[in-house]
Design a protein around this motif. Structure first.
Motif, mmCIF file in Angstrom:
data_model
loop_
_atom_site.group_PDB
_atom_site.id
_atom_site.type_symbol
_atom_site.label_atom_id
_atom_site.label_comp_id
_atom_site.label_asym_id
_atom_site.label_seq_id
_atom_site.Cartn_x
_atom_site.Cartn_y
_atom_site.Cartn_z
ATOM 1 N N ALA A 275 3.530 -0.135 14.576
ATOM 2 C CA ALA A 275 4.340 -1.017 15.421
ATOM 3 C C ALA A 275 5.227 -0.203 16.356
ATOM 4 O O ALA A 275 5.394 -0.544 17.535
ATOM 5 C CB ALA A 275 5.190 -1.934 14.548
ATOM 6 N N LYS A 276 5.775 0.884 15.828
ATOM 7 C CA LYS A 276 6.619 1.752 16.648
ATOM 8 C C LYS A 276 5.804 2.387 17.766
ATOM 9 O O LYS A 276 6.255 2.465 18.919
ATOM 10 C CB LYS A 276 7.244 2.834 15.768
ATOM 11 N N GLU B 109 5.069 -0.145 20.454
ATOM 12 C CA GLU B 109 6.269 -0.398 21.261
ATOM 13 C C GLU B 109 6.499 0.735 22.254
ATOM 14 O O GLU B 109 6.838 0.501 23.425
ATOM 15 C CB GLU B 109 7.477 -0.550 20.340
ATOM 16 N N GLU B 110 6.310 1.972 21.799
ATOM 17 C CA GLU B 110 6.479 3.122 22.683
ATOM 18 C C GLU B 110 5.466 3.083 23.822
ATOM 19 O O GLU B 110 5.795 3.384 24.976
ATOM 20 C CB GLU B 110 6.327 4.424 21.888
ATOM 21 N N PHE C 39 6.485 0.336 26.442
ATOM 22 C CA PHE C 39 7.617 0.695 27.302
ATOM 23 C C PHE C 39 7.248 1.835 28.248
ATOM 24 O O PHE C 39 7.646 1.828 29.423
ATOM 25 C CB PHE C 39 8.826 1.080 26.460
ATOM 26 N N SER D 61 10.757 8.108 24.471
ATOM 27 C CA SER D 61 11.392 7.585 23.258
ATOM 28 C C SER D 61 12.632 8.386 22.893
ATOM 29 O O SER D 61 13.582 7.845 22.315
ATOM 30 C CB SER D 61 10.394 7.603 22.096
ATOM 31 N N ARG E 20 17.385 0.657 28.063
ATOM 32 C CA ARG E 20 16.055 0.550 28.664
ATOM 33 C C ARG E 20 16.144 0.264 30.159
ATOM 34 O O ARG E 20 15.397 0.826 30.959
ATOM 35 C CB ARG E 20 15.248 -0.556 27.968
#
Length: 277
Positions: A156-157, A160-161, A164, A187, A197
Motif C-alpha cells: 500500500a505504501k 501511494e508513493e 504521488f 518520499s 504535498r
C-alpha cells in the motif's frame, strides 16, 4: 512390522534401527509406515535405513517424537507443494525445495500465507523456481516483511508513493514514470522533511519546461526546506525575493569592443601577393 515384510538379511537393519540408532519399536513402526507412504510397499530397506539414521541424528527416537517430526515434515511438504501448484507444476517437491521452505518458515519466520503472497512479486525472465524465490524472500526479510499484513502495508505504501510521484512528474511536464530511486527521494521530502504535498507539487510546477526538471525540483525543495518554508505563499515570496527569481539565467556580459581607425586597419593588413620576409 507393518505391512512391509522383511527377509532374514533385512532384519539385521531393523535391529540396527533399534539397537544402533536408538529408535524404540513404536518409532520403528512409524518409520516404516512413513517410508512406505513415500516410496510404496516395496520401498528398499536402504532407503528406510537412511531415514532412520536422519531421525536418530534429529533425536526422533519415540513414537510421539516421530509423529511430531512427521507432522512438521508434512507441513513443509504441503507448503512447498502449494508453491508448485501456484506455478502450475504437477509434481512433488524435491528434498532441496522442502529444505528451502523449512528455512523460510523455521529460520526466517515467514508465515505460509506470506510466502504465497510473495509469489506475484517474483519477476524473472525464465521459469520461477525456489532459488529465485529464496532471493526474493531474503530481500523481504531485510525489509521486515515476513507476514501477510506486513507485506500488504508495504504494498500500500509503494502504491501511494507511485501515485504521488506520477502526479509530481505530471505537474513538471515529465511523461516518463518515476524510477524507484526517484520515488524514494520524493518520499524522503514527504516523510523525513515533513514537507506538505501541495508544496512539493507547487515546486514541480515551477520546473516545468526545464532540461532537468527533477534535479531542479530537488534544488528548489532543498532551498525551501533549509529556509523552513512550509506553505506555497512563503515559497512564492522567497522566489520573488531572489534576484530575477529562482530560475534566473546568468547575466550576459558585454565585453568592450575595440574600435580601430582606417589607418590602424591598414597597418595590420597583409598583402598576400607579396612575399613575407
Amino acid at each position: 512390522i507393518a505391512p512391509r515384510q522383511f527377509d532374514f538379511r533385512e532384519l539385521k537393519h531393523v535391529y540396527d534401527w533399534i539397537e544402533v540408532y536408538g529408535l524404540d519399536e513404536e518409532a520403528v513402526l512409524e518409520l516404516v509406515s512413513h517410508c512406505m507412504d513415500q516410496k510404496g510397499r516395496r520401498v528398499s530397506v536402504n532407503y528406510i535405513d537412511a531415514v532412520a539414521r536422519s531421525w536418530s541424528e534429529a533425536g526422533v527416537w519415540t513414537r510421539d517424537a516421530a509423529r511430531a517430526h512427521l507432522a512438521k515434515y508434512e507441513l513443509k511438504k504441503h507448503g512447498a507443494s502449494e508453491i508448485l501448484r501456484q506455478w502450475n507444476k504437477q509434481r512433488k517437491p524435491t528434498k532441496a525445495e522442502t529444505a528451502f521452505y523449512d528455512k523460510w518458515v523455521t529460520e526466517w519466520g515467514f508465515t505460509p500465507e506470506a510466502i504465497i503472497s510473495a509469489l506475484p512479486k517474483l519477476t524473472v525472465s525464465g521459469t520461477p523456481n525456489f532459488v529465485y524465490l529464496d532471493e526474493l524472500l531474503e530481500n523481504l526479510l531485510k525489509e521486515g516483511q515476513t507476514s501477510q499484513p506486513e507485506m500488504e502495508r508495504a504494498d500500500a505504501k509503494t502504491a501511494e508513493e507511485q501515485a504521488f510521484a506520477r502526479l509530481v512528474f505530471e505537474r513538471a511536464g515529465k511523461l516518463e514514470p518515476a524510477t524507484r530511486t526517484q520515488r524514494a527521494q520524493i518520499s524522503m521530502y514527504l516523510r523525513d522533511y515533513a514537507m506538505p504535498r501541495e508544496l512539493l507539487l507547487f515546486g514541480a510546477e515551477q520546473c516545468k519546461g526545464a532540461n532537468e526538471p527533477f534535479g531542479m525540483m530537488k534544488k528548489l525543495w532543498n532551498d525551501w526546506h533549509d529556509a523552513g518554508i512550509t506553505s506555497i505563499e512563503a515559497a512564492r515570496a522567497r522566489m520573488e525575493s531572489k534576484p530575477q527569481g529562482f530560475n534566473a539565467k546568468p547575466k550576459k556580459v558585454d565585453y568592450a569592443q575595440n574600435e580601430l581607425t582606417d589607418e590602424q586597419i591598414n597597418r595590420i593588413l597583409v598583402d598576400l601577393d607579396k612575399d613575407i620576409l
